[in-house]
Scaffold this motif. Structure first.
Motif, short mmCIF file in Angstrom:
data_model
loop_
_atom_site.label_atom_id
_atom_site.label_comp_id
_atom_site.label_asym_id
_atom_site.label_seq_id
_atom_site.Cartn_x
_atom_site.Cartn_y
_atom_site.Cartn_z
N GLU A 81 31.04 41.85 38.83
CA GLU A 81 29.64 42.22 39.07
C GLU A 81 29.38 43.55 38.37
N LYS A 82 28.74 43.49 37.20
CA LYS A 82 28.55 44.70 36.40
C LYS A 82 27.66 45.73 37.09
N SER A 83 26.67 45.28 37.83
CA SER A 83 25.76 46.22 38.48
C SER A 83 26.45 47.07 39.54
N THR A 84 27.43 46.50 40.21
CA THR A 84 28.15 47.23 41.26
C THR A 84 29.56 47.61 40.84
N ARG A 85 29.97 47.12 39.66
CA ARG A 85 31.32 47.36 39.12
C ARG A 85 32.40 46.93 40.12
N THR A 86 32.21 45.74 40.66
CA THR A 86 33.17 45.18 41.62
C THR A 86 33.51 43.75 41.23
N CYS A 87 34.61 43.27 41.79
CA CYS A 87 35.06 41.90 41.58
C CYS A 87 34.69 41.07 42.80
N SER A 88 34.01 39.97 42.57
CA SER A 88 33.57 39.14 43.70
C SER A 88 34.72 38.36 44.33
N ILE A 89 35.88 38.32 43.67
CA ILE A 89 37.04 37.60 44.24
C ILE A 89 38.24 38.54 44.35
N TYR A 90 38.01 39.84 44.45
CA TYR A 90 39.10 40.81 44.41
C TYR A 90 40.20 40.53 45.43
N SER A 91 39.85 40.17 46.63
CA SER A 91 40.87 39.94 47.66
C SER A 91 41.74 38.73 47.35
N ASP A 92 41.28 37.87 46.44
CA ASP A 92 42.03 36.67 46.09
C ASP A 92 42.08 36.46 44.57
N HIS A 93 42.07 37.55 43.80
CA HIS A 93 42.05 37.40 42.34
C HIS A 93 43.40 36.93 41.82
N PRO A 94 43.38 36.21 40.68
CA PRO A 94 44.62 35.65 40.11
C PRO A 94 45.64 36.73 39.77
N HIS A 95 46.89 36.32 39.72
CA HIS A 95 47.98 37.27 39.44
C HIS A 95 47.80 37.98 38.11
N PHE A 96 47.24 37.32 37.12
CA PHE A 96 47.10 37.96 35.81
C PHE A 96 46.01 39.02 35.78
N CYS A 97 45.20 39.09 36.81
CA CYS A 97 44.19 40.14 36.91
C CYS A 97 44.75 41.42 37.53
N ARG A 98 45.91 41.33 38.07
CA ARG A 98 46.50 42.46 38.79
C ARG A 98 47.15 43.43 37.80
N VAL A 99 46.68 44.65 37.82
CA VAL A 99 47.25 45.68 36.95
C VAL A 99 48.35 46.35 37.76
N GLU A 100 49.54 45.76 37.67
CA GLU A 100 50.71 46.22 38.41
C GLU A 100 51.92 46.17 37.47
N PRO A 101 52.88 47.06 37.68
CA PRO A 101 54.04 47.11 36.78
C PRO A 101 54.76 45.77 36.65
N ASN A 102 54.98 45.05 37.74
CA ASN A 102 55.72 43.79 37.66
C ASN A 102 54.95 42.72 36.90
N PHE A 104 52.74 43.34 34.42
CA PHE A 104 52.77 43.73 33.01
C PHE A 104 54.14 43.48 32.39
N ARG A 105 55.19 43.65 33.17
CA ARG A 105 56.54 43.37 32.67
C ARG A 105 56.68 41.87 32.37
N LYS A 106 56.23 41.05 33.30
CA LYS A 106 56.38 39.60 33.15
C LYS A 106 55.50 39.04 32.04
N LEU A 107 54.24 39.43 32.01
CA LEU A 107 53.30 38.85 31.04
C LEU A 107 53.37 39.49 29.66
N TYR A 108 53.56 40.80 29.62
CA TYR A 108 53.45 41.50 28.34
C TYR A 108 54.73 42.18 27.88
N GLY A 109 55.78 42.13 28.72
CA GLY A 109 57.04 42.78 28.36
C GLY A 109 56.97 44.29 28.38
#
Length: 121
Positions: A81-102, A104-109
């Motif tokens: 949601e650009k107007s509020t700068r929020t994710c409408s599915i944040y509590s259940d967003h896909p794993h690839f949306c998660r900016v977390e070390p594990n 990034f290690r798995k997907l991008y090395g």
């Protein structure tokens, strides 16, 4: 932490050795990435030709399909949601949306040290 505008939080780490700040035994301030509300950087899904296509990132074909289904005509996630700068599915967003070390290690090395360095810019 200020007014919530900083992306990184500095965490003091102490390595073994002397506490006099000389050599390898002193204090270090290493950036530790921390998500902040209202950023949205991870919601720009189509980043252009300089970045790998989903087929080059994901092993699971269903992840590729889900990723592609979430890209809007402007390259932003359709759940962002650009107007509020929020994710409408944040509590259940896909794993690839998660900016977390594990993730990034798995997907991008990208290892944890580089993850913190790159995301704390």
């Amino acid at each position: 932490m200020g007014k919530g505008k900083e992306k990184a939080q500095t965490k003091q780490r102490r390595s073994s050795g002397s506490d006099d700040g000389i050599g390898f035994g002193g204090k270090r301030n290493d950036p530790i990435w921390q998500c902040i509300q209202g950023c949205g950087a991870c919601c720009k899904l189509d980043k252009g030709p300089a970045f790998a296509a989903p087929e080059g990132i994901f092993d699971d074909r269903s992840d590729v399909q889900l990723y592609r289904s979430m890209v809007g005509p402007d390259g932003w996630c359709i759940r962002y949601e650009k107007s509020t700068r929020t994710c409408s599915i944040y509590s259940d967003h896909p794993h690839f949306c998660r900016v977390e070390p594990n993730v990034f290690r798995k997907l991008y090395g990208i290892g944890k040290k580089r993850f913190n360095k790159e995301t704390c810019r």
